[in-house]
Design a protein around this motif. Structure first.
Motif, short mmCIF file in Angstrom:
data_model
loop_
_atom_site.label_atom_id
_atom_site.label_comp_id
_atom_site.label_asym_id
_atom_site.label_seq_id
_atom_site.Cartn_x
_atom_site.Cartn_y
_atom_site.Cartn_z
N ALA A 80 0.83 -1.19 0.00
CA ALA A 80 0.00 0.00 0.00
C ALA A 80 0.87 1.24 0.00
CB ALA A 80 -0.92 0.00 1.22
N HIS A 81 0.27 2.33 -0.40
CA HIS A 81 0.93 3.63 -0.37
C HIS A 81 1.33 3.97 1.07
CE1 HIS A 81 1.31 8.03 -0.54
NE2 HIS A 81 1.51 7.90 -1.84
N PRO A 82 2.46 4.62 1.30
CA PRO A 82 2.89 4.92 2.67
C PRO A 82 1.86 5.69 3.49
CG PRO A 82 4.67 5.33 1.12
CD PRO A 82 3.46 5.03 0.29
N ASP A 83 0.98 6.44 2.82
CA ASP A 83 -0.01 7.21 3.56
C ASP A 83 -1.22 6.38 3.98
OD1 ASP A 83 1.54 9.46 3.29
OD2 ASP A 83 0.53 10.13 1.46
N ASP A 216 -4.69 12.66 -8.57
CA ASP A 216 -4.80 12.93 -7.14
C ASP A 216 -5.37 11.71 -6.42
OD1 ASP A 216 -3.87 15.52 -7.46
OD2 ASP A 216 -5.88 16.33 -7.80
N LEU A 217 -4.96 11.53 -5.17
CA LEU A 217 -5.53 10.47 -4.34
C LEU A 217 -6.96 10.81 -3.95
CD1 LEU A 217 -2.56 9.63 -1.95
CD2 LEU A 217 -3.61 8.05 -3.57
N GLY A 218 -7.75 9.77 -3.67
CA GLY A 218 -9.11 9.96 -3.19
C GLY A 218 -10.13 10.11 -4.31
N PHE A 219 -11.38 10.47 -3.92
CA PHE A 219 -12.45 10.72 -4.88
C PHE A 219 -12.20 12.05 -5.58
CE2 PHE A 219 -14.65 7.74 -2.11
CZ PHE A 219 -15.40 6.99 -3.01
N ASN A 220 -12.34 12.04 -6.89
CA ASN A 220 -12.12 13.25 -7.67
C ASN A 220 -13.27 13.42 -8.67
OD1 ASN A 220 -9.10 14.18 -7.08
ND2 ASN A 220 -9.15 11.95 -7.14
N LEU A 221 -14.18 14.33 -8.36
CA LEU A 221 -15.27 14.65 -9.27
C LEU A 221 -14.76 15.62 -10.32
CD1 LEU A 221 -18.15 15.16 -6.69
CD2 LEU A 221 -17.87 13.24 -8.26
N ARG A 229 -8.46 7.27 -6.94
CA ARG A 229 -7.15 6.64 -6.79
C ARG A 229 -6.96 6.35 -5.32
NH1 ARG A 229 -1.43 9.48 -6.73
NH2 ARG A 229 -0.13 7.63 -6.37
N THR A 230 -6.80 5.08 -4.98
CA THR A 230 -6.67 4.69 -3.58
C THR A 230 -5.19 4.59 -3.20
OG1 THR A 230 -6.48 2.28 -3.83
CG2 THR A 230 -8.70 3.24 -3.99
N PRO A 231 -4.88 4.43 -1.91
CA PRO A 231 -3.48 4.30 -1.48
C PRO A 231 -2.80 3.04 -1.98
CG PRO A 231 -4.85 5.00 0.35
CD PRO A 231 -5.78 4.61 -0.76
N GLU A 233 -1.14 0.77 -4.60
CA GLU A 233 -0.44 1.12 -5.83
C GLU A 233 -1.19 0.62 -7.06
OE1 GLU A 233 3.98 0.56 -7.90
OE2 GLU A 233 3.56 -0.22 -5.90
N GLY A 234 -1.51 1.54 -7.97
CA GLY A 234 -2.14 1.17 -9.23
C GLY A 234 -3.61 0.86 -9.15
N HIS A 235 -4.25 1.08 -8.00
CA HIS A 235 -5.67 0.77 -7.84
C HIS A 235 -6.51 1.98 -8.22
CE1 HIS A 235 -9.26 -0.20 -5.02
NE2 HIS A 235 -9.48 -0.66 -6.25
N LEU A 236 -7.36 1.83 -9.24
CA LEU A 236 -8.17 2.92 -9.76
C LEU A 236 -9.63 2.54 -9.83
CD1 LEU A 236 -6.03 4.01 -12.86
CD2 LEU A 236 -6.08 5.12 -10.61
N GLY A 237 -10.48 3.54 -9.68
CA GLY A 237 -11.90 3.41 -9.96
C GLY A 237 -12.32 4.57 -10.84
N MET A 238 -13.30 4.35 -11.72
CA MET A 238 -13.76 5.40 -12.62
C MET A 238 -15.27 5.29 -12.82
SD MET A 238 -10.88 5.51 -15.64
CE MET A 238 -11.04 3.77 -16.08
N MET A 239 -15.89 6.42 -13.08
CA MET A 239 -17.29 6.48 -13.48
C MET A 239 -17.38 7.31 -14.76
SD MET A 239 -19.15 7.11 -9.79
CE MET A 239 -20.58 7.80 -10.60
N ASP A 240 -17.86 6.68 -15.83
CA ASP A 240 -18.00 7.34 -17.12
C ASP A 240 -19.48 7.40 -17.46
OD1 ASP A 240 -17.52 8.43 -19.59
OD2 ASP A 240 -16.93 6.52 -20.53
#
Length: 507
Positions: A80-83, A216-221, A229-231, A233-240
């Motif tokens: 996981a990301h250090p944060d 950017d990390l977190g939810f981005n509208l 983008r979660t902590p 590494e490489g884990h993404l979610g998207m809404m199109d």
């Protein structure tokens, strides 16, 4: 012949199997996938949030410690990301449409009464941890799981149900479909499935990014959708917001994912490699009833919606907790005639409310010229105590209320975790799946009456550390308060409540 065949070995099917096996019923679980393990169950793609109500369910069946241990073990195996917090990190108080809530803005005075105990907040976990703990319990209780057995046909008569799966026939007195949003049970048994069509295609993926710092990390509208983008590494979610045009029937290529990600994020971020990916939509549908004769539905088989806020798994666990003891009592022949009908009556409104909750979040995130104004309004409301408390009530699982025909304020809500004088807690007392008669009166006024249901209701006298002003309560096996009175409880009122939920003595 089995007492119950459950189709689907996901969390809902396994939780229900454990409830029925706990009541000494023979249970067979049929699962179409040949293997229990899946990379989509592991962190990070298998990451799930359990709300307080679900954590409470695991606690009340003695599985919370095992779940926490399994969740920590899963997190330690994934970089996981250090944060990132060490899982299982608290879920705070969830979010609405990606807008985080401040726990300090919750007004506990308008929530159902609670007492301190082990199940005080939600947790982050994984499907792998959840199913692992549940499968261990199911196996220990004697239920059987058959994998690589996709359901092919279902027929029923007045005595039972015949299921054909994986080329074999299985006979049972009852069958429960817990086989997900594309449920074969729902389709083969002819359940109506109605609702609203999707507005977006969602994606979850684990990828290798050439330039991750562009996201950017977190939810981005964004003006065109949302990315997460979660902590990990490489884990993404998207809404199109494409009207759900790109669903799981189409191949997810790296080029397609990169095109969508660039359009939504407004960056020229580059995906070097796709390790795993899947898609989903916000289609919101529900069956009109959860029962058709001797066939029942639970979890996503009965209702589907977008995963915003992580309500799907929690809703399904609530279904299993509600149905398990009712079906067990029906099989034992001790249930009131209409007990099983209360499953749909109680859970269908909860499911309908979650579907609306999901639709409201999607509407708030929908791009367009009016979207920024709506999001600012919602953001301002969520900075108020009333707004935050309202959202928490609807996401925590604690404020779900069943109309049990009693106006007493606590009836129909989950019971507080009372602690008796010897240190025993309500959660400990519910582990065996029995009803409870809690009698906090010094004279133990309900002892003689409750003893008449001793095979179904466990009588528990006080003293209690904090009775919250109650003299006595009748608690259902799912932890819901079925009856409650003050310091001078009426044994006749208790008798009526016990008969209503646990059957007459002649049954």
């Amino acid at each position: 012949m089995h007492d119950v065949v459950i189709v689907g070995a996901g969390p809902v099917g396994l939780f229900l199997a454990g409830e029925l096996a706990l009541a000494n019923h023979s249970v067979l679980v049929l699962e179409k996938d040949p293997e229990a393990a899946s990379p989509f169950k592991e962190l990070p793609l298998g990451m799930r949030g359990l709300n307080v109500g679900s954590v409470e369910a695991f606690y009340r069946r003695g599985m919370l410690t095992a779940l926490l241990d399994a969740s920590r073990a899963d997190a330690q195996q994934v970089g996981a990301h250090p944060d990132a917090h060490e899982a299982p990190a608290p879920r705070d108080v969830s979010h609405f449409a990606g807008l985080r809530l401040d726990p300090a803005d919750i007004d506990p005075g308008v929530l159902p009464p609670r007492l301190p105990g082990p199940a005080m907040e939600g947790i982050m976990t994984s499907l792998e941890a959840v199913t692992g703990v549940l499968e261990e319990r199911v196996t220990a209780l004697g239920a059987r799981i058959v994998r690589g057995a996709p359901l092919e046909a279902v027929t029923q008569d007045g005595d039972g149900v015949l299921a054909r799966a994986g080329g074999c026939d299985y006979r049972a007195r009852w069958l429960v479909g817990c086989d997900g949003g594309r449920s074969a049970v729902r389709q083969l048994a002819g359940f109506d499935f109605v609702g609203t069509e999707p507005l977006f295609t969602g994606y979850v993926a684990r990828v290798a990014l050439k330039d991750p710092d562009k996201l950017d990390l977190g939810f981005n509208l964004t003006p065109t959708g949302m990315y997460l983008r979660t902590p990990f590494e490489g884990h993404l979610g998207m809404m199109d917001f494409d009207g759900g045009a790109f669903d799981r029937s189409q191949l997810l290529t790296p080029d397609h994912l990169q095109t969508v990600l660039r359009r939504i994020s407004g960056t020229d971020v580059t995906i070097n490699e796709v390790h795993l990916a899947s898609s989903f939509t916000d289609r919101a549908m529900q069956t009109s009833t959860y029962r058709n004769g001797r066939i029942l539905l639970a979890g996503d088989a009965a209702h589907i919606h977008s995963p915003l806020g992580g309500q799907g798994l929690n809703l399904g666990i609530g279904d299993a907790m509600n149905l398990g003891w009712k079906l067990a009592a029906t099989l034992h022949g001790t249930a009131p005639e209409d007990l099983l009908d209360t499953y749909t009556a109680e859970r269908h409104p909860v499911g309908a409310a979650i579907l609306d909750w999901s639709r409201a979040q999607v509407a708030t995130m929908h791009p367009g010229p009016n979207a920024p104004a709506l999001r600012r309004l919602v953001h301002d409301l969520l900075r108020t105590i009333d707004g935050t408390t309202h959202v928490f009530r609807n996401t925590s699982g604690l404020a779900h209320h069943y109309d049990l025909g009693n106006n007493q304020p606590s009836v129909g809500f989950t019971a507080p975790d009372f602690r008796l004088g010897d240190g025993t807690r309500l959660g400990d007392l519910l582990r065996e799946g029995q009803g409870l008669a809690l009698d906090f009166t010094a004279g133990h006024s309900l002892r003689e009456t409750a003893a008449r249901w001793q095979d179904r209701i466990r009588y528990v006298p006080g003293p209690v550390a904090n009775g919250l002003g109650f003299g006595a309560l009748l608690i259902r096996p799912d932890g819901v308060v079925a009856w409650a009175e003050g310091p001078d409880p009426d044994p006749e009122a208790f008798r009526r409540a016990a008969t209503r939920w646990f059957g007459s003595l002649a049954a």
